[in-house]
Design an enzyme around this catalytic site. Structure first.
Site, PDB file in Angstrom:
ATOM      1  N   GLY A 122      -2.110  -2.202   6.206  1.00  0.00           N
ATOM      2  CA  GLY A 122      -3.057  -1.108   5.978  1.00  0.00           C
ATOM      3  C   GLY A 122      -2.449   0.262   6.205  1.00  0.00           C
ATOM      4  O   GLY A 122      -2.410   0.754   7.335  1.00  0.00           O
ATOM      5  N   THR A 124      -2.255   2.945   3.073  1.00  0.00           N
ATOM      6  CA  THR A 124      -2.735   3.954   2.118  1.00  0.00           C
ATOM      7  C   THR A 124      -4.182   4.365   2.390  1.00  0.00           C
ATOM      8  O   THR A 124      -5.029   3.532   2.709  1.00  0.00           O
ATOM      9  CB  THR A 124      -2.607   3.411   0.673  1.00  0.00           C
ATOM     10  N   THR A 130       0.261   9.397  -1.245  1.00  0.00           N
ATOM     11  CA  THR A 130       1.626   9.052  -0.842  1.00  0.00           C
ATOM     12  C   THR A 130       2.056   9.766   0.435  1.00  0.00           C
ATOM     13  O   THR A 130       3.003   9.360   1.093  1.00  0.00           O
ATOM     14  CB  THR A 130       2.594   9.434  -1.982  1.00  0.00           C
ATOM     15  N   GLU A 244       9.718  -4.460   2.393  1.00  0.00           N
ATOM     16  CA  GLU A 244       8.752  -4.546   1.296  1.00  0.00           C
ATOM     17  C   GLU A 244       9.378  -4.122  -0.027  1.00  0.00           C
ATOM     18  O   GLU A 244       9.249  -4.782  -1.051  1.00  0.00           O
ATOM     19  CB  GLU A 244       7.550  -3.641   1.625  1.00  0.00           C
TER      20      GLU A 244
HETATM   21  C1  LIG Z   1      -2.884  -3.026  -6.860  1.00  0.00           C
HETATM   22  C2  LIG Z   1      -2.449  -2.186  -5.688  1.00  0.00           C
HETATM   23  C3  LIG Z   1      -2.190  -2.798  -4.467  1.00  0.00           C
HETATM   24  C4  LIG Z   1      -1.833  -2.032  -3.357  1.00  0.00           C
HETATM   25  N1  LIG Z   1      -1.674  -2.631  -2.126  1.00  0.00           N
HETATM   26  C5  LIG Z   1      -1.511  -1.868  -1.019  1.00  0.00           C
HETATM   27  C6  LIG Z   1      -1.525  -2.434   0.284  1.00  0.00           C
HETATM   28  O1  LIG Z   1      -1.655  -3.655   0.443  1.00  0.00           O
HETATM   29  N2  LIG Z   1      -1.409  -1.626   1.368  1.00  0.00           N
HETATM   30  C7  LIG Z   1      -1.286  -0.267   1.242  1.00  0.00           C
HETATM   31  O2  LIG Z   1      -1.193   0.418   2.268  1.00  0.00           O
HETATM   32  N3  LIG Z   1      -1.265   0.320   0.008  1.00  0.00           N
HETATM   33  C8  LIG Z   1      -1.374  -0.442  -1.113  1.00  0.00           C
HETATM   34  N4  LIG Z   1      -1.383   0.131  -2.369  1.00  0.00           N
HETATM   35  C9  LIG Z   1      -1.295   1.589  -2.473  1.00  0.00           C
HETATM   36  C10 LIG Z   1       0.005   2.088  -3.097  1.00  0.00           C
HETATM   37  O3  LIG Z   1       1.049   1.951  -2.166  1.00  0.00           O
HETATM   38  C11 LIG Z   1      -0.253   3.526  -3.553  1.00  0.00           C
HETATM   39  O4  LIG Z   1      -1.125   3.461  -4.674  1.00  0.00           O
HETATM   40  C12 LIG Z   1       1.013   4.235  -3.905  1.00  0.00           C
HETATM   41  O5  LIG Z   1       1.778   4.436  -2.742  1.00  0.00           O
HETATM   42  C13 LIG Z   1       0.731   5.587  -4.554  1.00  0.00           C
HETATM   43  O6  LIG Z   1      -0.196   6.308  -3.783  1.00  0.00           O
HETATM   44  P1  LIG Z   1      -1.504   6.946  -4.490  1.00  0.00           P
HETATM   45  O7  LIG Z   1      -2.125   5.889  -5.312  1.00  0.00           O
HETATM   46  O8  LIG Z   1      -2.323   7.603  -3.465  1.00  0.00           O
HETATM   47  O9  LIG Z   1      -0.908   8.020  -5.482  1.00  0.00           O
HETATM   48  P2  LIG Z   1      -0.744   9.580  -5.221  1.00  0.00           P
HETATM   49  O10 LIG Z   1       0.022   9.839  -3.965  1.00  0.00           O
HETATM   50  O11 LIG Z   1      -2.065  10.219  -5.383  1.00  0.00           O
HETATM   51  O12 LIG Z   1       0.173   9.986  -6.442  1.00  0.00           O
HETATM   52  C14 LIG Z   1      -0.323  10.039  -7.805  1.00  0.00           C
HETATM   53  C15 LIG Z   1       0.835  10.322  -8.744  1.00  0.00           C
HETATM   54  O13 LIG Z   1       1.397  11.596  -8.409  1.00  0.00           O
HETATM   55  C16 LIG Z   1       2.775  11.460  -8.171  1.00  0.00           C
HETATM   56  N5  LIG Z   1       3.186  12.392  -7.095  1.00  0.00           N
HETATM   57  C17 LIG Z   1       2.562  12.566  -5.891  1.00  0.00           C
HETATM   58  N6  LIG Z   1       3.230  13.496  -5.178  1.00  0.00           N
HETATM   59  C18 LIG Z   1       4.284  13.892  -5.929  1.00  0.00           C
HETATM   60  C19 LIG Z   1       5.375  14.814  -5.754  1.00  0.00           C
HETATM   61  N7  LIG Z   1       5.513  15.510  -4.629  1.00  0.00           N
HETATM   62  N8  LIG Z   1       6.274  14.955  -6.736  1.00  0.00           N
HETATM   63  C20 LIG Z   1       6.150  14.261  -7.891  1.00  0.00           C
HETATM   64  N9  LIG Z   1       5.157  13.357  -8.126  1.00  0.00           N
HETATM   65  C21 LIG Z   1       4.257  13.182  -7.169  1.00  0.00           C
HETATM   66  C22 LIG Z   1       3.007  10.017  -7.766  1.00  0.00           C
HETATM   67  O14 LIG Z   1       4.324   9.626  -8.071  1.00  0.00           O
HETATM   68  C23 LIG Z   1       1.954   9.284  -8.585  1.00  0.00           C
HETATM   69  O15 LIG Z   1       2.500   8.973  -9.866  1.00  0.00           O
HETATM   70  C24 LIG Z   1      -1.687  -0.627  -3.506  1.00  0.00           C
HETATM   71  C25 LIG Z   1      -1.919  -0.015  -4.751  1.00  0.00           C
HETATM   72  C26 LIG Z   1      -2.298  -0.773  -5.829  1.00  0.00           C
HETATM   73  C27 LIG Z   1      -2.592  -0.085  -7.147  1.00  0.00           C
END
Ligand SMILES: Cc1cc2nc3c(=O)[nH]c(=O)nc-3n(C[C@H](O)[C@H](O)[C@H](O)COP(=O)(O)OP(=O)(O)OC[C@H]3O[C@@H](n4cnc5c(N)ncnc54)[C@H](O)[C@@H]3O)c2cc1C
Length: 386
Positions: A122, A124, A130, A244
């Site tokens: 846990g 995100t 990110t 991971e």
């Molecule tokens: C099916 C699925 C399973 C998952 N399982 C888990 C889990 O078990 N545990 C867990 O903790 N998380 C999990 N995740 C979360 C996953 O790790 C995040 O979705 C991922 O890290 C991206 O974060 P975000 O979705 O908040 O995207 P955001 O951080 O909102 O980013 C959106 C887009 O903007 C881009 N971006 C953001 N900041 C910048 C920057 N500074 N420069 C350039 N580009 C940028 C990113 O590259 C991305 O393309 C899962 C996600 C999915 C879809």
């Protein structure tokens, strides 16, 4: 056989055989009904594959990460999806390297026997994305407990796990010397937590991944369940995150090999204009290119896994191999779909399902842009944009 598929031959063969019991049809039905692959996870558990990283003294096989990579790669290559259970392998990095002797003795034997599942990680949150340093889930000390409040999103397998490794803030970000400080890692016993401060809501997504939203409302977690020192959690989960990324990279290699196997077979079988379509270089060369890209990425995965196993710093290598492998699998997926023409879209071929599943790994567990940023700033020393 290439050098990148020759390690752990007995394990690879045995995993392949196990996966034959779970053909495409099995995964298709689960995908249609968004159902967890319980029988498959049980079979992998019974065969001992999910506890390969656990030391022998706790009942595991004490194998290196590279062996776990071979297992996951073969699952993906067979057309299956190890995402239902891969977390048990990578969350292990945090518990094995930073858990106390008591914690290891309490949890590892049960996990090794298959009686306990440690499948949820846990991290995100909806508002931080990110930028993990901005997580808002707080754990506030209250006697022998912490009281946890907050929200997580995309936490996969939470409904199918007994334990979760949770990252929460124990000191507000603006009171910390470094923004990555002030976070702590906890082992949450989901069996006690659900209904007592933890609510799990399943999320519908384009793939069958069992992912969920979590809501914490005054959940009590014993201090004894904190891994390591308070405030150093970010450092501890990085070991889990490196594992991971390397393990998921090996899954991407397995996916790429699935697509390349399927595309090259179909290119030999399918006859159009009186000849197999693979005779045309427009069909043959993209598949050959995918093979080359996949072999290069597989070498990077092996290198990162070996560094991890030697206990050496491997953050950059883990990131880079994950990016290279996820691009190899995605490019191979696209070629495979193109090679199959209209039939690639039909569900019976399993290619559209694997195509959807393969796309995830350019976003999770870390997106390609963030890896490029890491390489640009940490490896090449260019200025950071955030
Ligand atoms: C099916 C699925 C399973 C998952 N399982 C888990 C889990 O078990 N545990 C867990 O903790 N998380 C999990 N995740 C979360 C996953 O790790 C995040 O979705 C991922 O890290 C991206 O974060 P975000 O979705 O908040 O995207 P955001 O951080 O909102 O980013 C959106 C887009 O903007 C881009 N971006 C953001 N900041 C910048 C920057 N500074 N420069 C350039 N580009 C940028 C990113 O590259 C991305 O393309 C899962 C996600 C999915 C879809």
């Amino acid at each position: 056989m290439s050098t990148t598929t020759s390690n752990y031959p007995e394990i690879r063969d045995a995993v392949k055989k196990l996966c034959e019991r779970f053909p495409g049809e099995y995964w298709r039905v689960l995908d249609d009904t968004a159902t967890y692959p319980t029988e498959f996870v049980q079979a992998l558990t019974d065969a001992g594959y999910l506890s390969v990283l656990i030391p022998e003294q706790y009942g595991g096989a004490a194998l290196p990460l590279a062996a776990a990579c071979a297992i996951l790669e073969e699952v993906q290559r067979s057309g299956g999806n190890a995402a239902a259970c891969h977390a048990q392998m990578y969350t292990m990095g945090t518990l094995l390297r930073h858990g106390s002797e008591e914690q290891k003795a309490q949890y590892l034997p049960g996990i090794a026997k298959g009686e306990l599942r440690l499948q949820a990680f846990g991290v995100t949150e909806p508002t931080s994305g990110t930028d993990t340093t901005r997580i808002r889930t707080r754990a506030v000390r209250d006697g022998d407990d912490y009281i946890v409040n907050g929200q997580k999103v995309f936490i996969s397998r939470a409904e199918h796990s007994d334990l979760m490794i949770l990252l929460a803030r124990t000191t507000p970000r603006d009171e910390c010397e470094k923004t990555s400080g002030g976070m702590s890692v906890f082992i949450v016993d989901m069996r006690e937590a659900v209904g007592n401060g933890l609510t799990i809501n399943p999320l519908k997504t384009m793939i069958n991944h069992g992912t969920t939203e979590l809501f914490f409302d005054n959940l009590r977690v014993p201090v004894a369940n904190r891994i390591g020192e308070e405030g150093k959690g970010f450092k501890y989960i990085l070991d889990g995150m490196n594992a991971e990324r390397i393990l998921i990279a090996s899954e991407c290699i397995g996916d790429a090999r699935f697509f390349i196997d399927r595309a090259s077979d179909y290119a030999c079988e399918r006859e159009v204009f009186g000849a197999p379509i693979g005779v045309n270089q427009g069909i043959q060369f993209p598949i050959a290119r995918n093979y080359v890209e996949t072999e290069a990425a597989a070498l990077m995965v092996l290198n990162a896994a070996n560094l991890f196993d030697e206990g050496q710093p491997c953050g950059s290598e883990a990131n880079m191999c994950k990016m290279a492998a996820s691009e190899a699998s995605w490019h191979s997926a696209d070629t495979c779909l193109q090679t199959h023409g209209g039939f690639g879209f039909t569900r019976d071929y399993d290619i559209e399902r694997k195509f959807r599943e393969a796309r995830l790994y350019q976003i999770a567990p870390i997106s390609t842009n963030l890896i490029l940023s890491h390489v640009g700033t940490h490896v090449l020393g260019m200025p950071k944009s955030f």
